[in-house]
Design an enzyme around this catalytic site. Structure first.
Site, PDB file in Angstrom:
ATOM      1  N   GLY A   6       0.758  -1.191   0.051  1.00  0.00           N
ATOM      2  CA  GLY A   6      -0.081   0.217  -0.147  1.00  0.00           C
ATOM      3  C   GLY A   6       0.891   1.304  -0.116  1.00  0.00           C
ATOM      4  O   GLY A   6       1.936   1.407  -0.511  1.00  0.00           O
ATOM      5  N   VAL A  18       0.656   4.420   5.555  1.00  0.00           N
ATOM      6  CA  VAL A  18       0.199   3.366   6.424  1.00  0.00           C
ATOM      7  C   VAL A  18       1.482   2.610   6.381  1.00  0.00           C
ATOM      8  O   VAL A  18       1.634   1.995   7.757  1.00  0.00           O
ATOM      9  CB  VAL A  18      -1.108   2.889   5.818  1.00  0.00           C
ATOM     10  CG1 VAL A  18      -1.297   1.461   6.381  1.00  0.00           C
ATOM     11  CG2 VAL A  18      -1.940   3.648   5.576  1.00  0.00           C
ATOM     12  N   GLY A  19       2.253   2.455   5.641  1.00  0.00           N
ATOM     13  CA  GLY A  19       3.585   1.659   5.758  1.00  0.00           C
ATOM     14  C   GLY A  19       4.502   2.133   6.835  1.00  0.00           C
ATOM     15  O   GLY A  19       4.788   1.255   7.984  1.00  0.00           O
ATOM     16  N   GLU A  42       5.618  -3.137   0.666  1.00  0.00           N
ATOM     17  CA  GLU A  42       5.511  -2.949  -0.985  1.00  0.00           C
ATOM     18  C   GLU A  42       4.869  -1.643  -1.160  1.00  0.00           C
ATOM     19  O   GLU A  42       3.736  -1.596  -1.092  1.00  0.00           O
ATOM     20  CB  GLU A  42       4.714  -4.156  -1.540  1.00  0.00           C
ATOM     21  CG  GLU A  42       5.555  -5.439  -1.051  1.00  0.00           C
ATOM     22  CD  GLU A  42       6.623  -5.677  -2.183  1.00  0.00           C
ATOM     23  OE1 GLU A  42       6.745  -5.073  -3.200  1.00  0.00           O
ATOM     24  OE2 GLU A  42       7.365  -6.652  -2.043  1.00  0.00           O
TER      25      GLU A  42
HETATM   26  P1  NAD Z   1      -5.508   1.086   0.530  1.00  0.00           P
HETATM   27  O1  NAD Z   1      -5.940   2.286   0.933  1.00  0.00           O
HETATM   28  O2  NAD Z   1      -6.256  -0.304   0.156  1.00  0.00           O
HETATM   29  O3  NAD Z   1      -4.556   0.607   1.899  1.00  0.00           O
HETATM   30  C1  NAD Z   1      -3.809  -0.790   1.988  1.00  0.00           C
HETATM   31  C2  NAD Z   1      -4.213  -1.429   3.379  1.00  0.00           C
HETATM   32  O4  NAD Z   1      -3.915  -0.856   4.324  1.00  0.00           O
HETATM   33  C3  NAD Z   1      -5.752  -1.775   3.182  1.00  0.00           C
HETATM   34  O5  NAD Z   1      -5.845  -3.203   3.810  1.00  0.00           O
HETATM   35  C4  NAD Z   1      -6.378  -0.797   4.214  1.00  0.00           C
HETATM   36  O6  NAD Z   1      -7.212  -1.532   5.373  1.00  0.00           O
HETATM   37  C5  NAD Z   1      -5.016  -0.630   5.261  1.00  0.00           C
HETATM   38  N1  NAD Z   1      -4.897   0.740   6.029  1.00  0.00           N
HETATM   39  C6  NAD Z   1      -5.330   1.741   5.528  1.00  0.00           C
HETATM   40  N2  NAD Z   1      -5.393   2.669   6.338  1.00  0.00           N
HETATM   41  C7  NAD Z   1      -4.810   2.208   7.561  1.00  0.00           C
HETATM   42  C8  NAD Z   1      -4.212   2.750   8.832  1.00  0.00           C
HETATM   43  N3  NAD Z   1      -4.560   4.145   9.177  1.00  0.00           N
HETATM   44  N4  NAD Z   1      -3.934   1.795   9.647  1.00  0.00           N
HETATM   45  C9  NAD Z   1      -3.775   0.534   9.403  1.00  0.00           C
HETATM   46  N5  NAD Z   1      -4.229   0.043   8.278  1.00  0.00           N
HETATM   47  C10 NAD Z   1      -4.643   0.866   7.304  1.00  0.00           C
HETATM   48  O7  NAD Z   1      -4.512   1.146  -0.582  1.00  0.00           O
HETATM   49  P2  NAD Z   1      -3.392   2.303  -0.978  1.00  0.00           P
HETATM   50  O8  NAD Z   1      -2.453   2.313   0.049  1.00  0.00           O
HETATM   51  O9  NAD Z   1      -4.429   3.296  -1.561  1.00  0.00           O
HETATM   52  O10 NAD Z   1      -2.749   1.536  -2.328  1.00  0.00           O
HETATM   53  C11 NAD Z   1      -2.130   2.337  -3.086  1.00  0.00           C
HETATM   54  C12 NAD Z   1      -0.642   2.513  -2.834  1.00  0.00           C
HETATM   55  O11 NAD Z   1      -0.198   1.260  -2.671  1.00  0.00           O
HETATM   56  C13 NAD Z   1       0.111   3.177  -3.899  1.00  0.00           C
HETATM   57  O12 NAD Z   1       1.038   4.068  -3.433  1.00  0.00           O
HETATM   58  C14 NAD Z   1       0.492   2.095  -4.871  1.00  0.00           C
HETATM   59  O13 NAD Z   1       1.814   2.482  -5.392  1.00  0.00           O
HETATM   60  C15 NAD Z   1       1.013   0.985  -3.734  1.00  0.00           C
HETATM   61  N6  NAD Z   1       1.031  -0.334  -4.099  1.00  0.00           N
HETATM   62  C16 NAD Z   1       2.334  -0.883  -4.137  1.00  0.00           C
HETATM   63  C17 NAD Z   1       2.316  -2.108  -4.663  1.00  0.00           C
HETATM   64  C18 NAD Z   1       3.566  -2.898  -4.560  1.00  0.00           C
HETATM   65  O14 NAD Z   1       3.490  -4.162  -4.902  1.00  0.00           O
HETATM   66  N7  NAD Z   1       4.706  -2.389  -4.385  1.00  0.00           N
HETATM   67  C19 NAD Z   1       1.139  -2.784  -5.137  1.00  0.00           C
HETATM   68  C20 NAD Z   1      -0.014  -1.926  -5.246  1.00  0.00           C
HETATM   69  C21 NAD Z   1      -0.100  -0.825  -4.571  1.00  0.00           C
END
Ligand code: NAD
Length: 452
Positions: free
Chosen positions: A202, A206-207, A224
């Protein structure tokens, strides 16, 4: 959209009791049940059956969540995960075999080896953009390595999340694999527990939350993440061919791909010459009305739609720009004359907007790339071996590919992951086994023979 907050476990669907869930999985792991290779193979085969037998339902869910056409959804989600399983099953015995290690002379006589052991109970947190692949491909590695798993699909892809929660307990060992549906409260509750590894895909914000929570328990993490992956176009290359490849990587899943080329970095006089080729490639792939084509997806939600349409003023529109909030449709869009400091260049775009930024020469291109966060991927179109070598040695990115974007992630022999702001750790194929195992050093030295 109402977020779910259910756990699907051995005991059916119930409100989330995170400590109890993780304790239960930990006691199952302690029995040794997940360790035999036969159990691991059985789980992988069951997951394969789940995917093939329920392909239609999964494709329908992916269409409901993201408007994905069935061909693209099969190739990038269901089929992708099946391939990952097949590759893993074909190599699992070799990957799990103890590896003899050479020992220094002074330790002999003795034998050394490296043995991969499962970590225990691992957590997989998935995003919405490839909601099936990015939830299940890590699960393939976690099961192949012999772990118990909690998987938390994304609440922003609710139909796919519901299918995962419905199907996994029917096909996999319900005592060892749990699905938790939900949003921030559920993820937060899970992150308070002690896991043996957390695999998060993600965004970087959040990371950081994940890594902070993991630090409390000294839990290792794989992050990731994303970022702005440039596509450098050098002078002298076949611009029509480069444009076709860039366009097909960029507009896959309506640009909502972590490794999509985020922007074009056009060296020298290629920027202006590239414009008609990019426009022609868009028309070739999606016709003159992409809204009518089933293979072109939609933006995941209104928040992202509004964010993306807010970026359209960052340059001159070469093609696209048309949008419809009611259906969350945003046409494949190419923007020219984009400045390096414009809004579209300040954040990861994660949508179907492709800015073209011009730089005078390779040195300026390298400075541009190196002046920003390390990207998840760097793509280059160049005929020059010297340029290739300079990109290889003078830049840092999760991956570097020449001549084609995105494709590296479909090669399971290549590690997939980021560096710096684009993430840490890697997976796919044997790299997944590494991620979800501990490589244990084993040394066996006989005692000296007793004399007399
Ligand atoms: P998302 O909003 O679905 O979040 C990912 C996960 O984090 C979800 O399961 C969500 O429930 C959880 N989450 C969200 N907020 C949270 C919090 N405050 N506390 C704990 N958990 C929480 O997805 P996203 O982040 O919008 O995804 C898009 C991003 O992910 C982009 O930056 C994209 O580049 C990156 N991405 C990376 C890869 C990779 O393989 N490197 C793949 C896909 C997406």
């Amino acid at each position: 959209m109402t977020p779910h907050s259910d756990t699907t476990t051995a005991h059916g669907t119930a409100p989330l009791d995170a400590p109890r869930l993780v304790d239960g999985l930990r006691s199952v792991f302690a029995t040794g049940r997940t360790k035999p290779v036969a159990w691991r193979r059985n789980q992988l085969e069951a997951l394969r059956t789940l995917l093939t037998e329920n392909s239609d339902a999964l494709l329908a869910a992916l269409h409901a969540d993201l408007g994905k056409g069935p061909e693209e959804a099969y190739r990038t989600e269901v089929g992708f995960t099946v391939n990952e399983i097949d590759h893993t099953l074909a190599h699992l015995d070799a990957w799990l075999a103890p590896r003899p290690a050479a020992l220094p002379e002074r330790l002999l006589p003795a034998e050394g080896s490296v043995v991969r052991e499962p970590l225990g109970v691992v957590l997989v947190i998935a995003p919405w953009n490839y909601p099936l692949q990015l939830a299940l491909a890590p699960v393939v590695g976690a099961l192949a390595a012999g772990n118990c798993v909690v998987v938390k699909p994304s609440e922003l892809a609710p139909a796919t999340s519901a299918e995962i929660a419905r199907l996994l307990p029917r096909h996999l060992d319900r005592d060892a694999v749990a699905v938790v549906e939900g949003a921030v409260p559920e993820t937060t509750a899970l992150l308070e527990q002690r896991f043996d590894h957390i695999f998060y895909t993600g965004n970087g914000t959040v990371g950081r939350i994940v890594m902070t929570a993991a630090a409390k328990h000294l839990t290792p993490v794989t992050l990731e993440l994303g970022g702005k992956s440039p596509a450098l176009v050098d002078e002298g290359v076949d611009l029509a061919a480069a444009a076709r490849r860039i366009v097909s990587g960029k507009f896959l899943n309506a640009g909502q791909t972590c490794v999509a080329p985020d922007y074009v970095l056009a060296v020298g006089d290629t920027a202006r010459a590239l414009e008609p080729h990019l426009a022609a490639a868009v028309t070739e792939l999606y016709g003159t009305d992409p809204a009518a084509r089933t293979e072109y997806g939609r933006i995941v939600n209104e928040r992202h739609f509004d964010r993306l349409t807010g970026l359209l003023d960052s340059g001159r529109t070469v093609i696209g720009g048309i949008h419809d909030r009611a259906t969350r449709y945003l046409a494949p869009t190419v923007l020219a004359d984009v400045r390096g400091d414009s809004p579209v260049m300040r954040e990861e775009i994660f949508g179907p907007v492709l800015p073209v930024v011009q730089v005078p020469d390779l040195d300026a291109a390298l400075a541009f790339i190196n002046g920003r966060d390390k990207p998840l991927a760097l793509y280059a179109f160049t005929d020059s071996p010297t340029t290739k070598q300079r990109l290889l040695t003078e830049t840092s990115s999760g991956a570097l590919t020449f001549g084609i974007p995105v494709a590296h992630l479909t090669a399971p022999e290549l590690p997939f992951g980021g560096v710096g702001e684009s993430g840490m750790g890697r997976y796919h194929g044997e790299y997944s086994i590494d991620t979800f195992s501990h490589s244990k050093a084993v040394l066996d030295k006989p005692l000296p023979a007793t004399t007399g």
